[in-house]
Design an enzyme around this catalytic site. Structure first.
Site, PDB file in Angstrom:
ATOM      1  N   GLU A 113       0.074   4.908  -0.734  1.00 51.82           N
ATOM      2  CA  GLU A 113      -0.629   6.156  -1.021  1.00 51.82           C
ATOM      3  C   GLU A 113       0.355   7.322  -1.092  1.00 51.82           C
ATOM      4  OE1 GLU A 113      -3.604   6.730   1.914  1.00 51.82           O
ATOM      5  OE2 GLU A 113      -5.082   5.477   0.891  1.00 51.82           O
TER       6      GLU A 113
ATOM      7  N   ASP B 226      -6.748  11.829 -26.025  1.00 54.88           N
ATOM      8  CA  ASP B 226      -6.941  10.491 -25.459  1.00 54.88           C
ATOM      9  C   ASP B 226      -6.480   9.483 -26.505  1.00 54.88           C
ATOM     10  OD1 ASP B 226      -7.758   8.081 -24.456  1.00 54.88           O
ATOM     11  OD2 ASP B 226      -9.782   8.731 -23.933  1.00 54.88           O
TER      12      ASP B 226
ATOM     13  N   THR C 114      -4.382   4.289 -22.001  1.00 53.58           N
ATOM     14  CA  THR C 114      -4.314   3.035 -21.264  1.00 53.58           C
ATOM     15  C   THR C 114      -3.079   2.268 -21.714  1.00 53.58           C
ATOM     16  OG1 THR C 114      -5.750   2.000 -22.912  1.00 53.58           O
ATOM     17  CG2 THR C 114      -6.799   2.833 -20.907  1.00 53.58           C
TER      18      THR C 114
ATOM     19  N   ARG D 143      -3.354  -3.857 -17.169  1.00 55.05           N
ATOM     20  CA  ARG D 143      -4.568  -3.046 -17.192  1.00 55.05           C
ATOM     21  C   ARG D 143      -4.369  -1.835 -16.285  1.00 55.05           C
ATOM     22  NH1 ARG D 143      -8.389  -5.156 -20.091  1.00 55.05           N
ATOM     23  NH2 ARG D 143      -9.852  -3.573 -19.330  1.00 55.05           N
TER      24      ARG D 143
ATOM     25  N   LYS E 166      -3.846  -1.842 -24.238  1.00 59.65           N
ATOM     26  CA  LYS E 166      -4.335  -2.028 -25.601  1.00 59.65           C
ATOM     27  C   LYS E 166      -3.125  -2.271 -26.507  1.00 59.65           C
ATOM     28  CE  LYS E 166      -8.664   0.500 -24.900  1.00 59.65           C
ATOM     29  NZ  LYS E 166      -8.519   1.019 -23.524  1.00 59.65           N
TER      30      LYS E 166
ATOM     31  N   TYR F  20       0.877  -1.171   0.000  1.00 53.02           N
ATOM     32  CA  TYR F  20       0.000   0.000   0.000  1.00 53.02           C
ATOM     33  C   TYR F  20       0.912   1.217   0.000  1.00 53.02           C
ATOM     34  CZ  TYR F  20      -4.934   1.194   0.387  1.00 53.02           C
ATOM     35  OH  TYR F  20      -6.224   1.568   0.102  1.00 53.02           O
TER      36      TYR F  20
END
Length: 613
Positions: free
Chosen positions: A60, A237, A263, A272, A266, A58
């Site tokens: 953050e 985008d 992203t 992902r 692709k 974790y």
């Protein structure tokens, strides 16, 4: 320590159900030809990084700001980086993140080096690799640059835009004033003069360039001119084409657009996840704050590791050749499908994807082949595509096109010869379809389709042979993925290691005739029709265990029972409850001579639903 609580053992031992499910999916990916343009094969190295112990972290927050300008070698100088961490700590809310800092600094630097263009160097770029996917990345840009209610221009979803570009069902369409631009109705291509006129009329605060199904490259210089004219931000985008951009097969908007999002799963063939890049110093901090803590909590450090690997591989000559061949294959596929009589919306492609107008096939009653029916039937043949709107469609819920992309098959080694065979297989299946319609709820015609059974089986065999010749870096067995089997095949045991038992065909039990299943030998019940006999004796699935079905199944209402008897078959409801039936039995029914497609009324009949579920 003998009394710990660690779960030791392989997945197949600890959770054989999930292990089997993953094996089935792996076999599907290898034995089918996947033409989803938003998918690709993540390399084994990317999958290894994304599945590593970094999942346990974790973290953050962000690494120290001065790590942005570190070279890759400097970021990997552990002695210096760890000493700096111990002395100055960092901005994250958790400790134990010293290696997470190094990893994120490495990923950011690799991303900057990969996409730097148009006179900008890696030192000039600000990269955020924390967005969990493309939609959160775009939402973070909205939140960083705009106020709720501001006007935004993006390409209409029905013409190739994205949900986050202002669709009314998305947060963007609900929160902001959306003005959508579209393709020219005469040419099916973008008219930048019309976009300029629309922008001058509505004065948007942000203009979005970038597409999900528009097949031509964007003119970033024209988008920049339009944005400057009205004083708008320009968001590029490039989620679909990021891999093409990295390899020089698509124009690079870095330094032209104010912000670039994409992203990584692709055409980049990564995990992902998503990235945001800007060259504007005044924007990167608001964007970082919009991602965390504005949009999401702790980053997925395992995915950031996969991103770092994907960026590293994208700088190789092999990756560059892959992306250019992907474009060549898409152009070839479009040309071949056009030669087979299909209209190609937008007039072709110069990217990795193309659209096909399914209305090129019509039924005897004038019903066009819908995108949904085409995608379902191609899926039965082993060719995976998605339904998609094309110019002229009035609703995304009723598309008349399909979208095809070549990243996956190109990765597996397809060239022009294989693309020609694939195009012929697609054309044969779609031309063998017979669309029809019936009145549905609200008096709206429901479009359905049937396909010639023999053609479907022939194409299945051709697709199987093409897939078997293609390369794959996934080892699979022969579990017998149901929709991949031909009618002559028998299901083979899964045969996994460990305690997982192979499936066995059940020996028919007394009373099977009453369950609508033909036994091995013995008299045949008089009420079973010829079509049902062929289905009931098929060995594609094992029979249900004893006691799984009642001795006698409930009868259908008299009217439906009489209708089925009139066609020489048996009631569909009891047969559906027998696991030994063929998954494509409705297609065999559809192939019976003299069959009226409109005779299949009612939503319960599988043929009316358009395919196997």
């Amino acid at each position: 320590m003998a009394d710990d609580f660690l779960f030791r053992g392989a997945l197949a031992e600890l959770d054989p159900a999930v292990a089997e499910l993953i094996d089935h999916e792996a076999e599907r990916q290898v034995r089918r030809l996947i033409l989803i343009p938003s998918e690709s094969l993540a390399s084994a190295a990317v999958r290894e990084a994304a599945g590593s112990v970094l999942t346990n972290l974790y973290a953050e927050g962000y690494p120290a700001e001065d790590t942005r300008t570190l070279s890759e070698n400097q970021a990997l100088d552990y002695e210096w980086m760890l000493a700096n961490y111990r002395r100055y700590a960092d901005l994250r809310y958790y400790k134990g993140v010293e290696y997470a800092d190094i990893l994120e600094a490495l990923a950011r630097r690799r991303g900057a080096a990969l996409f730097a263009a148009n006179g900008l160097s890696a030192d000039d770029l600000y990269v955020n690799v924390q967005p969990l996917s493309g939609a959160p990345a775009n939402t973070a840009v909205y939140e960083a640059l705009l106020n709720h209610g501001d006007t935004v221009m993006g390409l209409d979803l029905k013409h190739g835009g994205h949900l986050t570009h202002g669709s009314p069902v998305n947060r963007s369409g609900k929160t902001y004033n959306i003005v959508s631009y579209a393709v020219d109705p005469e040419t099916d291509v973008l008219d930048y003069d019309a976009i300029m006129k629309l922008a001058r009329e509505h004065r948007p605060r942000m203009i979005i360039g970038g597409f999900t199904s528009y097949p031509w490259a964007a003119d970033w210089a024209r988008f920049r001119e339009i944005a400057d004219t009205v004083g708008a931000y320009l968001l590029a985008d490039i989620s679909h084409v990021a891999g093409l951009v990295a390899a020089g097969a698509y124009p690079n908007p870095i330094g032209v657009a104010d912000v670039v999002t994409f992203t990584t799963h692709k055409t980049l063939a990564g995990p992902r996840a998503a990235c945001i890049i800007t060259h504007r110093k005044d924007l990167h901090k608001p964007i970082d704050r919009a991602v965390f803590p504005g949009e999401q909590g702790g980053p997925h450090m395992n995915d950031i590791a996969g991103i770092a690997v994907a960026f590293h591989l994208a700088r190789t000559e092999q990756f560059r050749k892959l992306q250019h061949q992907t474009v060549k294959n898409a152009k070839r596929l479009a040309a071949q499908l056009a030669a087979h009589g299909f209209r190609i919306p937008h007039g072709g492609t110069d990217t990795h994807l193309l659209l096909v107008d399914c209305k090129s096939v019509t039924g005897p009653d004038g019903t066009p082949l819908s995108g949904d029916m085409a995608a379902r039937i191609l899926d039965l043949a082993g060719i995976v595509v998605n339904r998609n709107t094309i110019p002229g469609d009035t609703s995304a819920a009723r598309p008349t096109g399909i979208r095809l992309g070549t990243p996956w098959v190109t990765q597996r080694g397809f060239g022009e010869a294989e693309i020609d065979q694939l195009a012929e297989a697609i054309a044969d299946v779609l031309h063998a379809c017979t669309p029809f319609s019936y009145a549905g709820a609200g008096a709206r015609d429901q479009w359905r389709a049937k396909v010639d059974f023999d053609v479907l089986q022939q194409v299945k065999l051709r697709v199987r042979e093409l897939a078997a010749k293609a390369s794959a870096d996934i080892e699979v067995g022969h579990a017998g993925y149901p929709q991949q089997l031909l009618h002559r095949d028998q299901r083979r045991p899964l045969g996994h290691a460990g305690d997982r038992r192979p499936r066995r065909r059940r020996v028919p039990q007394p009373g099977a005739h009453e369950q609508g299943v033909r036994t091995q030998g013995g008299p045949e019940p008089a009420h079973v029709g010829a079509c049902a006999r062929r289905r009931a004796t098929h060995t594609l699935h094992p029979h249900p265990p004893p006691g799984a079905l009642p001795a006698r199944l409930p009868r259908l209402p008299p009217a439906r029972r009489a209708a089925h008897r009139a066609r020489g078959g048996v009631a569909a409801r009891p047969l559906r409850r027998v696991r030994g039936l063929r998954p494509d039995r409705h297609l065999r029914q559809a192939a019976r001579p003299g069959r009226d497609p409109r005779a299949d009324r009612g939503p319960r009949h599988r043929a009316d639903r358009g395919g196997h579920r």
